[in-house]
Write an enzyme that holds these catalytic residues in place. Structure first.
Site: not given
Ligand SMILES: [Zn+2]
Length: 427
Positions: A324, A273
């Site tokens: 994810d 991220h």
């Molecule tokens: Zn994750």
């Protein structure tokens, strides 16, 4: 050897056109040329453009069970990452090992059908419903590997160290299935997982820490000291603004700043991220040789924010993509999201000047690094023939300069896709 003929095949320097590919009995590329093989051979012809199979550098397979089921909330209430997380905990608490395997199989199958041929599974659902280790501590990890083996997708299992409920907070009861109280407990889990990956020839192992908010800094350092430098290391970092604020309050540093100063975060480190970075972090992260794993559809779905991709790339940074939460399982769509979020925030057009080739090089090579795989080109003799085969719309005319950009940006250009795994159709 079995032979294919394709309209064109993408290598890291551009298209091979036409492309003849020979695949041996083990599914490895034995012949790759724009000329037909000298020996007479039967050819399977596909009028299609071939991209390398995508590495999916960040996955939580169990979240496939809740993808699309967390979009409603009581009127007037807040719906954000932290409320979504409560739904995710309920999902995690409900899964038996059999359910985990079935969900992961369904998830991996969909990844394959959309063009991911290897998945990096960031795995923290370790224990039983009461939070006790299973008789086989790596039970859940083994189920993920079994699901991958059934589907045929390659897998790099990242057993994750998860210790706490937040900065300065003990673990919450709903996190009980995730918790390793000490690094030693985590190393035992890692040893068991090491044995589990031996059961499948497309499985590998990495190591990871959930995040700075879920582990003590001293414990993270200890894990980094003892774990093998040959394996990829993964950690979530700076996904949410609140996480950055809490980190500053408790350890006096921003998460990515702390990681770069305190861990040997070189080329085997993959930070997931990194949504909220200051200027200094953007430059230091790019200079460190570490990689960022971006999950554009999940980051959008959770309202995380937008990674500063343009600044990071200009500073020489490397990045891969991951699915994810499994809300998006289409790698071409992830590429569009990556670029379009930059266009929407910078008010300029193409982030990459070459019509998508740089974007592909990044997500393929950095994604393979994230999985602990090495390669010098998208397709190479001796490597498994894993590919996303794109069938184009009837009005598509192949032109080498624009073909890749049209596949990525023009949503009507791709009429359908099929995936080849070790030279065999996955559907
Ligand atoms: Zn994750």
């Amino acid at each position: 050897m079995k032979y294919f003929r394709f309209t064109a095949l993408l290598q890291s320097q551009g298209w091979l056109q036409p492309a003849y590919v020979g695949v041996d009995a083990n599914g490895r590329v034995g012949y790759l040329s724009n000329q037909p093989p000298a020996e007479p051979a039967a050819l399977e012809t596909a009028e299609a453009l071939v991209l390398p199979g995508f590495p999916n550098a960040h996955s939580h397979a169990f979240q496939y069970a809740m993808a699309g089921y967390a979009e409603r909330h009581p009127p007037g209430s807040t719906d954000d990452f932290w409320t979504w997380r409560q739904t995710m905990y309920r999902c995690a608490l409900s899964l038996t090992p059999d359910a985990m395997e079935q969900i992961a199989y369904a998830c991996y199958r969909q990844m394959l059908l959309h063009g991911y041929t290897h998945v990096v599974e960031f795995h923290y659902l370790h224990h039983d419903e009461q939070g006790k280790p299973y008789a086989n501590p790596a039970e859940m990890g083994e189920r993920l590997i079994a699901a991958a083996a059934r589907s045929g997708i390659g897998i790099t299992l990242i057993p994750v160290f998860y210790q706490k409920g937040g900065f300065g907070q003990p673990a919450l009861p709903e996190q009980r299935r995730f918790i390793c109280p000490t690094p030693d407990a985590y190393f035992r889990l890692l040893d068991d997982a090491q044995r589990a990956v031996k059961h499948y020839d497309r499985a590998a192992l990495g190591f990871g820490v959930h995040s700075l908010r879920a582990a003590e800094p001293a414990a993270i350092k200890e894990i980094m000291r003892h774990a093998s430098a040959d394996m990829p290391f993964h950690i979530h970092a700076a996904e949410q603004k609140k996480e950055v604020e809490d980190c500053l309050k408790h350890i006096g540093k921003r998460p990515v700043g702390w990681i770069l100063e305190n861990l040997p975060a070189g080329s085997n480190a993959h930070l997931v991220h990194c949504t909220h970075l200051c200027n200094e972090e953007v430059h230091n992260l790019a200079a460190s040789g570490a990689h960022v794993v971006l999950c554009p559809s999940t980051e959008a779905n959770l309202g995380d924010g937008i990674f500063r991709l343009k600044d990071y790339v200009n500073a020489g940074g490397q990045f891969s993509i991951g699915s994810d939460s499994q809300i998006g399982l289409n790698p071409l769509e992830e590429l569009r999201w990556l670029d379009y979020t930059q266009r929407l925030t910078t008010h300029q057009r193409s982030t990459f000047a070459d019509g998508g080739l740089t974007l592909m090089r990044q997500v393929i090579f950095s994604g393979r690094d994230a999985a602990g795989l090495t390669s010098d080109d998208f397709f190479e003799t001796g490597h498994s023939f894993d590919a996303l085969v794109c069938y184009t719309s009837p009005d598509f005319r192949f032109q080498a300069d624009d073909a890749l950009a049209r596949l990525i940006y023009h949503t009507a250009a791709v009429a359908g896709v099929r995936t080849l795994l070790s030279g065999r159709w996955a559907d």
